[in-house]
Design an enzyme around this catalytic site. Structure first.
Site, mmCIF file in Angstrom:
data_model
loop_
_atom_site.group_PDB
_atom_site.id
_atom_site.type_symbol
_atom_site.label_atom_id
_atom_site.label_comp_id
_atom_site.label_asym_id
_atom_site.label_seq_id
_atom_site.Cartn_x
_atom_site.Cartn_y
_atom_site.Cartn_z
ATOM 1 N N ASN A 181 -6.098 -2.564 2.438
ATOM 2 C CA ASN A 181 -6.108 -4.013 2.614
ATOM 3 C C ASN A 181 -7.537 -4.487 2.846
ATOM 4 O OD1 ASN A 181 -3.334 -4.316 2.405
ATOM 5 N ND2 ASN A 181 -2.988 -4.345 4.615
ATOM 6 N N ARG B 123 0.824 -1.219 0.000
ATOM 7 C CA ARG B 123 0.000 0.000 0.000
ATOM 8 C C ARG B 123 0.849 1.257 0.000
ATOM 9 N NH1 ARG B 123 -3.332 -0.387 5.121
ATOM 10 N NH2 ARG B 123 -1.379 -1.313 5.768
#
Length: 91
Positions: free
Chosen positions: A38, A20
């Site tokens: 996520n 990320r």
């Protein structure tokens, strides 16, 4: 160049490998808007908005990800523009 928006999911070993944050760094470099987060099932969800060439470049990067990632699939679909500003990591 036209602005586009892509939304989708990245599967594989993409959590716990700085995926990320690396996606955010790439998006910032490309001056893109959107977010990444996520999911409980182990995938990463992403929304990317910006100039088409830059969006396509990040979409290609998502297929590799950072060192340590093992991407098995990237599923992206074009969406209407969302009007988001900046690129963030959602929790």
């Amino acid at each position: 160049m036209a602005r586009i928006c892509l939304h989708g999911y990245v599967s594989g070993k993409v959590q716990g490998v700085y995926y990320r944050q690396s996606a955010q760094e790439q998006a910032d470099r490309l001056e893109l808007d959107g977010w990444v987060r996520n999911l409980a099932d182990g995938r990463v969800e992403v929304l990317i908005e910006g100039e088409e060439l830059a969006v396509r470049e990040l979409a290609s990067w998502l297929e590799q990800g950072p060192a340590g990632a093992d991407v098995s699939a990237v599923e992206l679909q074009q969406q209407p523009l969302q009007g988001v500003a900046g690129f963030i990591v959602r929790r």
